[in-house]
Design an enzyme around this catalytic site. Structure first.
Site, mmCIF file in Angstrom:
data_model
loop_
_atom_site.group_PDB
_atom_site.id
_atom_site.type_symbol
_atom_site.label_atom_id
_atom_site.label_comp_id
_atom_site.label_asym_id
_atom_site.label_seq_id
_atom_site.Cartn_x
_atom_site.Cartn_y
_atom_site.Cartn_z
ATOM 1 N N TYR A 197 -3.881 10.982 12.107
ATOM 2 C CA TYR A 197 -2.909 9.885 12.133
ATOM 3 C C TYR A 197 -2.419 9.633 13.556
ATOM 4 O O TYR A 197 -2.455 8.498 14.049
ATOM 5 C CB TYR A 197 -1.717 10.195 11.221
ATOM 6 C CG TYR A 197 -0.468 9.494 11.668
ATOM 7 C CD1 TYR A 197 -0.332 8.113 11.526
ATOM 8 C CD2 TYR A 197 0.574 10.194 12.299
ATOM 9 C CE1 TYR A 197 0.806 7.454 11.981
ATOM 10 C CE2 TYR A 197 1.706 9.542 12.741
ATOM 11 C CZ TYR A 197 1.821 8.181 12.594
ATOM 12 O OH TYR A 197 2.929 7.533 13.055
ATOM 13 N N HIS A 198 -1.933 10.674 14.221
ATOM 14 C CA HIS A 198 -1.440 10.477 15.584
ATOM 15 C C HIS A 198 -2.548 9.923 16.477
ATOM 16 O O HIS A 198 -2.315 9.074 17.336
ATOM 17 C CB HIS A 198 -0.905 11.796 16.152
ATOM 18 C CG HIS A 198 0.341 12.287 15.469
ATOM 19 N ND1 HIS A 198 0.327 13.321 14.565
ATOM 20 C CD2 HIS A 198 1.633 11.870 15.532
ATOM 21 C CE1 HIS A 198 1.576 13.533 14.129
ATOM 22 N NE2 HIS A 198 2.374 12.661 14.689
ATOM 23 N N SER A 212 -2.890 15.051 15.042
ATOM 24 C CA SER A 212 -3.487 14.802 13.725
ATOM 25 C C SER A 212 -4.331 13.533 13.821
ATOM 26 O O SER A 212 -4.225 12.770 14.783
ATOM 27 C CB SER A 212 -2.405 14.596 12.657
ATOM 28 O OG SER A 212 -1.806 13.318 12.803
ATOM 29 N N THR A 259 4.018 6.332 18.206
ATOM 30 C CA THR A 259 4.748 7.562 17.874
ATOM 31 C C THR A 259 4.797 8.485 19.086
ATOM 32 O O THR A 259 3.843 8.551 19.881
ATOM 33 C CB THR A 259 4.091 8.307 16.694
ATOM 34 O OG1 THR A 259 4.584 9.653 16.643
ATOM 35 C CG2 THR A 259 2.579 8.368 16.833
ATOM 36 N N LYS A 302 -2.947 6.192 16.394
ATOM 37 C CA LYS A 302 -1.979 5.454 17.216
ATOM 38 C C LYS A 302 -2.374 5.500 18.699
ATOM 39 O O LYS A 302 -2.094 4.563 19.446
ATOM 40 C CB LYS A 302 -0.573 6.035 17.021
ATOM 41 C CG LYS A 302 -0.047 5.936 15.592
ATOM 42 C CD LYS A 302 0.850 4.726 15.410
ATOM 43 C CE LYS A 302 1.529 4.730 14.055
ATOM 44 N NZ LYS A 302 2.396 3.558 13.833
ATOM 45 N N VAL A 319 0.818 -1.213 0.000
ATOM 46 C CA VAL A 319 0.000 0.000 0.000
ATOM 47 C C VAL A 319 0.855 1.268 0.000
ATOM 48 O O VAL A 319 0.448 2.292 -0.558
ATOM 49 C CB VAL A 319 -0.995 -0.005 1.183
ATOM 50 C CG1 VAL A 319 -0.268 0.153 2.517
ATOM 51 C CG2 VAL A 319 -2.043 1.090 1.018
#
Lengths: 404, 404
Positions: A179-180, A177, A142, A183, A34
Site C-alpha cells: 500500500y505505501h 507495505s 502518506t 503511494k 468500494v
C-alpha cells in the site's frame, strides 16, 4: 471554489467534503462505494453506524449545509473522472479514492495487486483528466512513503549535495507495505505529470489520523463518518480506545517504540481546505507533510491507559510488520502551518471523547477483527486465526456482523 | 545453473537465453508473444526477419546448442510464473517480460495504463512466485530511471549525509516517461520484497543497447533477434543506421546534446550471465548500472555519418520528449566490470556492420514508422502524421508491412 472530492464516501473524504462545503465552496463527491465492499469482504463495519452516501448528502442539505452533489463511479474506469469533471467543472480535485490499508495490501498477491493497480490506475486517470485543464490536484499521500530513515525527513524534496555538486531531488522513499509503495508510485507519476504537462499538484503526505468528529459531523448524528478499529483498516488510537472500552489489554507491536506523525481529523479537513485554497503553481509538484505531532505507539497506549475508566494493561505482540521497533524520526511539517493551520494537539479531552464514543457503541464491537493476523513475512494470510481466506473461502454472509 | 528467462522471445531476452545456454546453463524461456502483438498494433516489424519462438528454439537445438525449453504465457496471469517455476525448478529468474518502449507508454492514457499495469503486476507476480524459494531474481531496469540529475549517479544506492546524520537510501529517481516510471515502481517493489521476504535481487539498470549480433546469433541466420528502428521501439543507433541505409538525414532530437549510457548487445548478454553466476545475497537488493560508455546523441550521429557510404546530413527535430538537451551526466558503472565484464566498446567496425545489415534489408524498411509523432506534451497521440490511432481506428491488416 468548485471542488470535486474523489472518494468522498470514505473516512476522510466525507468529512473533507462537508468541511469544504461549510467553508463556502461548491462541492461534489465521486465514490464507487468500494470501502463498504471491503467491509463486506472482511466481515467488518464502522463502530459508529453510518448512513449511505445518498442519505448523508440529503441530511447535510436538510440541516442547512451548502448542498453536495454526489456522483457514483470508479476512478479506475477509463473516462469516468474526465466525464464527471466535464459535468461539474471543478477548479480543484481532491483525491482520496484509494485503497488505504497497509495490512489489506499485505494479505496476499491478489490484495497487493489490487491495491497497486487500483491506486496507480486511478491516479493516472486523474492526471490524464486534469492535464491541460489548469485544475489543481490535491492528492492524499502518506508519511509512510518515507519509512523511518536515519536522517531528517523533509517535505517531499531534498536539496542534495553529492560529490561537490548539487541538485533538488525527490526525497528518497523506503515504504513499508505494498500500500505505501502504491503511494510512492503515485508521487512519482504525479511529479512527472507536473513536469511534462504543467499540472499543478499538492501531495499531502499525511500521518496517522485519530478521531472521527469535526465541526460538521456534530450538526447531526447521521452525518458521522466511519470509525474503523479492526486490524485491517483501524488506526492506532481508534483501535486502542476500542480495546479500552472492552476492558481488554491495549496492544502494541513489539515494544511499541515506533514513532509516527499523527493528527486530529479536524486538522485533516483543515489541511485539505488550506491546500485547495492556496493552490500549487502550474507545473509545481508540491509536497506537504500533513501531521501535527510525533508520538511513539507505546506512549499513546500509556495515555489511553491513564484515561481509561478501568484498570487495563498493555500487551506487547510479536510485530506482524517488518519495521524498526526503535528508530530515529524527525520529519519536517511547517508548510501547512505557514498556510495558517492551527493544530488541535492531542489532549486528554480528545482521548476521553474517543473512549466515551467507543463505550457508547461497545455492543457493536467485534472482538475477532482486532487482533493482527496479517503477517508481512508471509505471502498468504488468513484474516482471523480460526478461518482461512483462501480464494474460494471468503467469509459467508452470516459471518459478517450487522452493518449499516 | 537452471535459469528461467521471462520475455525470452524479445530483442534481448532471446539472445540472453541463447548466451546462457551456450555458457553451459539449463535454460527455459517464458513468453506471451506480446512483443509481436505490439508490432501488429503499430504496423511495424523487425528489420531483420525473425522466426517464431518455436522455430528459433528448434534451430538452436539443431545447430547443437544446449536445448532451451519454451513455455508460453503471460507473467501478469495469476499463478502462471509460480506454475512454470514449479515445473522447471530454476535457481535464477531473469525478468525481461516488460513493455519496454518509452514512446509506447506516452501514446495515450490506455498505453500508459497498460505499460504500468503490465510491468508492475508482472513483477509483483514474479516476487510472489520467488518469495521463500531462494531463487535469485535478475530484473531488467533502465538507466532512464535516474533521469539526468545534476549530480553523479551511483549504482542504485546513495550514501546520504543530511543535516549531520547519515543513511543509505535508494538513489533518487527522476524518470522521463510512464515506461521509465514503471521500472522505478518495480525497483521500489523489489527492494521491499528483499527487505520483508529476504528475496535476493539484482536490478540491472541498463543503458541504450545497440547492435543485434552475438556469438550465438552468428551460428545460423534463423537465430537472429529483433532489429527495431521505428519511432516506438527503435533505439538510437539502430534507427540512425537505417536512416543512413535510406540515404536520408540522420535525425536528432533538439541539438542532440542528450548524453546516455550505452552498450553493445554482446555486453548485455554477458552482463546478464555475470549477474546470474554471481547472485545477490538473500535479502540483498543489488543494483548494477549496465552500460559501458556514455555518448551524446549528436556525437553518435556524427560517427554514423562519417562511416556511411553516401553523403548524408543531420537534421535537428523539435524534441517530442520533455528532457534536457544539455545536461551534466556522470554515472557510475563499475560493479559489472568488477565481476569480469570485458566491454565491447563502440568501434567503427560495429557501426559499419550495422550499416551493412541495414543496407542488406533496406527493402524491408518502412519510412513511415521512423519519424517521431508521439509528443510527450500531448495526452493523445497519433502514430503517424497521416493517420489517427483513436480507440476504434487501429491500423487495418493491409497497412502492416509483411512480417514474420
Amino acid at each position: 471554489m468548485r471542488i470535486l472530492v474523489l472518494g468522498g464516501d470514505g473516512f476522510l473524504g466525507w468529512v473533507s467534503a462537508m468541511h469544504l462545503a461549510a467553508s463556502g465552496h461548491d462541492v461534489a463527491v465521486l465514490d464507487s462505494g468500494v470501502r463498504r465492499a471491503y467491509d463486506a469482504e472482511l466481515g467488518t463495519s464502522s463502530l459508529v453506524p453510518i448512513g449511505t452516501l445518498a442519505e448523508r448528502v440529503a441530511v447535510w442539505a436538510a440541516v442547512g449545509g451548502r448542498p453536495i452533489e454526489a456522483f457514483t463511479g470508479d476512478v479506475c474506469e477509463p473516462g469516468l473522472v474526465a466525464g464527471v469533471m466535464e459535468r461539474f467543472g471543478p477548479e480543484a480535485v481532491v483525491h482520496f479514492a484509494e485503497q488505504r490499508s497497509a495490512p489489506y495490501s499485505m494479505i496476499d498477491r491478489d490484495h497487493a495487486v489490487h491495491t497497486q493497480v487500483n491506486n496507480v490506475v486511478g491516479t493516472l486517470n486523474v492526471l490524464y483528466a486534469i492535464a491541460g485543464t489548469g485544475v489543481h490536484l490535491v492528492k492524499l499521500g502518506t508519511m509512510g512513503e518515507y519509512g523511518t530513515p536515519n536522517v531528517d525527513i523533509e517535505e517531499g524534496w531534498l536539496e542534495l549535495t553529492h560529490r561537490g555538486r548539487r541538485d533538488r531531488v525527490l526525497f528518497p522513499k523506503r515504504p513499508g507495505s505494498f500500500y505505501h509503495l502504491s503511494k510512492v508510485h503515485d508521487s512519482h507519476n504525479i511529479e512527472f505529470a507536473c513536469r511534462v504537462w504543467g499540472v499543478a499538484a499538492t501531495d499531502l503526505n499525511q500521518g496517522v489520523v485519530y478521531g472521527v468528529e469535526t465541526d460538521e459531523t456534530r450538526a447531526d448524528a447521521r452525518l458521522g463518518t466511519r470509525f474503523d478499529y479492526d486490524q485491517v483498516f483501524g488506526t492506532v488510537l481508534n483501535r486502542m480506545v476500542v480495546q479500552a472500552a472492552l476492558g481488554e489489554a491495549l496492544t502494541v507491536y513489539g515494544s511499541g517504540g515506533q514513532v509516527r506523525g499523527m493528527l486530529d481529523v479536524r486538522d485533516t479537513v483543515a489541511c485539505v481546505r488550506l491546500a485547495v485554497e492556496h493552490p500549487a503553481e502550474p507545473g509545481e509538484f508540491r509536497v506537504f507533510n500533513q501531521f501535527t505531532e510525533q508520538f511513539g505507539v507505546r506512549e499513546l497506549a500509556e495515555r489511553v491507559r491513564s484515561l481509561a475508566p478501568a484498570e487495563i494493561k498493555i500487551d506487547e505482540l510479536d510485530n506482524p510488520r517488518v519495521e524498526a521497533d526503535r528508530h530515529y524520526y524527525n520529519a519536517a511539517h511547517t508548510k501547512l502551518l505557514d498556510l495558517g493551520l492551527v493544530p488541535h494537539l492531542l489532549d486528554d479531552a480528545t482521548i476521553t471523547g474517543l473512549l466515551r464514543l467507543a463505550h457508547t457503541h461497545r455492543d457493536r464491537i467485534d472482538r475477532r477483527v482486532i487482533q493482527p493476523t496479517i503477517n508481512w513475512r508471509r505471502t498468504t494470510n488468513a484474516l482471523a486465526d480460526d478461518e482461512s481466506l483462501a480464494d474460494d473461502e471468503w467469509p459467508a454472509d452470516d459471518e459478517s456482523p450487522a452493518d449499516e
